[in-house]
Design an enzyme around this catalytic site. Structure first.
Site, mmCIF file in Angstrom:
data_model
loop_
_atom_site.group_PDB
_atom_site.id
_atom_site.type_symbol
_atom_site.label_atom_id
_atom_site.label_comp_id
_atom_site.label_asym_id
_atom_site.label_seq_id
_atom_site.Cartn_x
_atom_site.Cartn_y
_atom_site.Cartn_z
ATOM 1 N N PHE A 21 -38.358 -53.554 16.930
ATOM 2 C CA PHE A 21 -39.164 -54.168 15.522
ATOM 3 C C PHE A 21 -40.626 -53.686 15.593
ATOM 4 O O PHE A 21 -41.036 -53.645 14.648
ATOM 5 C CB PHE A 21 -38.981 -55.572 15.793
ATOM 6 C CG PHE A 21 -37.604 -56.350 15.561
ATOM 7 C CD1 PHE A 21 -37.155 -56.560 14.590
ATOM 8 C CD2 PHE A 21 -36.863 -56.392 16.854
ATOM 9 C CE1 PHE A 21 -35.719 -56.889 14.318
ATOM 10 C CE2 PHE A 21 -35.710 -57.023 16.518
ATOM 11 C CZ PHE A 21 -35.059 -57.493 15.536
ATOM 12 N N LYS A 22 -41.072 -53.324 16.772
ATOM 13 C CA LYS A 22 -42.619 -53.550 16.691
ATOM 14 C C LYS A 22 -42.971 -52.345 16.338
ATOM 15 O O LYS A 22 -42.358 -51.182 16.054
ATOM 16 C CB LYS A 22 -42.891 -53.614 18.555
ATOM 17 C CG LYS A 22 -42.417 -54.962 19.153
ATOM 18 C CD LYS A 22 -43.007 -55.968 18.360
ATOM 19 C CE LYS A 22 -42.348 -57.417 18.539
ATOM 20 N NZ LYS A 22 -42.448 -58.047 19.785
#
Ligand SMILES: *Cc1c(COP(=O)(O)O)cnc(C)c1O
Length: 443
Positions: free
Chosen positions: A197-198
């Site tokens: 996600f990052k």
């Protein structure tokens, strides 16, 4: 006449096919991952991709040392262990964050203490920090929430005054800066996540940075079972000097992360441009509160957070009901949006029950047996609670999505806010807003 809302049988503004997924896989990922496959080396603390990743992240951030780990959570725990935090010590973090900012303390038999947030930045409020410090406090973990740097100057000042270490949880803020300084390099240790996600993906993984050689050495031991390496032969001696864990990263995730870092700045620029466009347009709609970025900060918009104010929108309903109704109506218009944390972290069952390890109530009982009490009632964090009532996350602001998609978001917002009575009439519809995992490369 106002256009009919999709939640009321009208045509949605956008569809899932308008969104492009994250992370972006480029030929740099293919090349570096092929290097791993061709080399036959898939793992090892001194393997080439892992070493390359550590060197490049140290260069990018300007930190002296970098160690890569199997997760951001592992990096945070490794940081506390390297600092020598132990049973009954207290670790202060923000009430609005991901669980790992606090659970890392429990992993070290230390006790998390929470500080409420600033209602504009959603970061730890430095004005409320000092009241949380006790003779047992050892570490402060400010979190650069959603990509916005925490207000580090007053936090560092308070830390210095009370002789406390600072670990920056920069898991959401790769490349963000505070008064010209890269986040992760302001405190004693900075920790980053590489989950899919990052802003930098390794698939999974983490990064630990510090300028302090002895902290780096200690963290290196913690990362690999506490096992010493013989100085002459450079071989592991299978004689653990301290308690360690197995927090190593591996070659395939490291290769992917290196390729992602090559594109970090350009991808952050896209997030910032998309966010700035949304903020400019959404701030024109009464009742929509876009995120705030203080002077001197570079916000890298890991998440784009919007709050709603029913009163400003001219509606007489409580903020939570309003937020849920608007979320559902926007979701039906084709937007991907929804909540991330639904309550202040201390509200989670782990803290409410204080069960911890087994049935012993560790780590809390270490101090409770001495008459010290820990109260996690959420009423102590009114700003974090108010945020959790009325915020939502607008997904899809990452590259390669651009202004064309942001324009559709704005159209959807305008459409829903022109029909709030209809949206509110559907507030109890069985609709479950959110992003599908595939948007972020998850199955
Ligand atoms: C993602 C995240 C972590 C943990 O990272 P993992 O790599 O998923 O273990 C810690 N803190 C914050 C604030 C995060 O967002």
């Amino acid at each position: 006449m106002a256009e009919k809302l999709a939640i009321d049988g009208g045509t949605p503004v956008l569809t899932r096919s308008n969104f492009k997924n994250w992370p972006i896989i480029t030929d740099d990922d293919r090349r570096l991952i092929n290097e791993v496959l061709d080399s036959g080396i898939v793992a090892g603390g001194t393997a080439p991709q892992v070493k390359g990743l550590e060197k490049e992240w140290a260069e990018y951030t300007g930190a002296k040392y970098c160690l890569t780990t199997c997760s951001g959570t592992a990096a945070l725990h490794m940081a506390l262990a390297a600092l020598g935090v132990g049973p009954g010590d207290e670790v202060i973090t923000s009430a609005f964050t991901f669980l790992a900012s606090a659970s890392c303390a429990i992993h070290q038999n230390a006790i998390p203490v929470f500080v409420d947030i600033d209602p504009k930045t959603y970061n730890m409020d430095p004005a409320k920090l000092e009241a949380a410090i006790t003779p047992r406090t050892k570490v402060i973990i400010p979190v650069h929430i959603q990509g916005l740097p925490a207000d580090m100057d007053p936090i560092m000042k308070i830390a210095k005054k009370h002789n406390l270490a600072v670990i920056e949880d920069a898991c959401q803020a790769h490349g963000a800066t505070y008064k010209g300084r890269m986040v992760g390099t302001i405190g004693d240790i900075g920790c980053f996540s590489l989950n899919n996600f990052k802003n930098v993906s390794g698939g999974e993984g983490g990064l630990f940075i510090t300028n302090n050689e002895s902290l780096k050495e200690k963290a290196g031991l913690v990362r690999c079972f506490g096992d010493e390496v013989d100085e002459v032969s450079k071989r592991r001696v299978y004689n653990a000097s301290i308690l360690g864990y197995m927090y190593r990263n591996q070659e395939l995730p490291a290769a992917h992360a290196r390729a992602q870092i090559m594109h970090l700045d350009e991808n952050n620029d896209v997030r910032i441009a998309n966010a700035n466009y949304l903020t400019k347009e959404l701030s024109k709609i009464p009742g929509v509160i876009p995120p705030y970025c203080p002077e001197g900060c570079k916000h890298v918009y890991f998440m784009y957070n919007v709050r709603f104010d029913p009163k400003a929108a001219g509606v007489d309903v409580d903020p939570k009901t309003f937020r849920i109704a608007v979320e559902k109506a926007l979701y039906k218009e084709g937007m991907l949006l929804g909540q991330w944390q639904t309550m202040p972290v201390p509200g989670q069952d782990l803290f409410q029950s204080k069960l911890g390890y087994g049935a012993s109530g560790y780590p809390w009982t270490i101090n409770e047996d001495k008459g010290i009490e820990y109260d996690y009632s959420v009423g102590q964090y009114p700003e974090a609670q108010a945020l959790c009532d009325n915020y939502t996350i607008v997904h899809g602001i990452h590259a390669p999505n651009g202004i064309d998609l942001m324009e559709k978001f704005v159209t959807a917002f305008k459409k829903v806010f022109a029909n709030l009575d209809v949206a509110l009439a559907h507030k109890d519809d069985e609709i479950y807003p959110g992003a599908d995992g595939k948007l972020y490369g998850a199955a």
